[in-house]
Design an enzyme around this catalytic site. Sequence first.
Site: not given
Length: 279
Positions: A37, A153
């Site tokens: 992240h 995704q």
Amino acid sequence: MQTITTVAELRRALSNARRASKRIGFVPTMGYLHDGHLALVEASRAQSDVTVLSIFVNPTQFGPNEDLSTYPRDFTRDERLCRDADVAIVFAPDAGEVYPPQFETFVEPGDLAKPLCGAFRPGHFRGVATVVCKLFNMVQPDVAFFGQKDFQQCAVVRHMARDLDLPIAIVTVPTVREADGLAMSSRNRYLSEEERRRARAISRGLFAAADKCRSGERDVEKLLAIAKGHLNEIDRLQYLELVDYDTLKAAESPLLRPAALCAAAYVGSTRLIDNVILA
């Protein structure tokens, strides 16, 4: 750094940046942040003036027997990591803010959502596309950042942005891995020490096939067999597929176009996904 929980407050906070023509970068997450992240945040800070990171565990992308209730959460730690990484705004809405009473409108992705994870998680990408579309409308960023680990995704989001004429650049950031090759994931915390050791087989198999491809092997079945030969230590292979990078259809031999070698496997009760790009 600001922590914001409502759309109205978020739009007020970003209004000055927009008036000043600042470029807004967006990193959507479900929290329990890790270095993967933070790589997205780093990419956003390099390519934009203001970085917004969202933390929202999206209920519509979880199936009835999946880990929504136990998905790892540590908001205090996430805030600290965001502050240290110079995130400008943490957007942390609750479910009622994202899905208000009588919510009934969803984004239905097409064929890209059907293979790979879509074949085993019905409705998953409908939930992903819907929440990402809503977050895009809430934040209204110029550019959004996603990790390659979630290859399918990324493909679904890219096509959604194109198909719905969303004026947002979609940037895919390479997968960040542990020192032993395991792709970083919030779900890695579910693994015992022994399971973690065995989970490394997934990346070893993918890397072995990628090495053979770089050496000139272009036969799809041989590349799949090379990867599968390393997977004896996992408990259950859900899929191992070599697909066209753009269409996600099964790649054909000889391999002449960019492709993705994708795997989903269970180690213990933990489902892990990973991929490598073959060019």
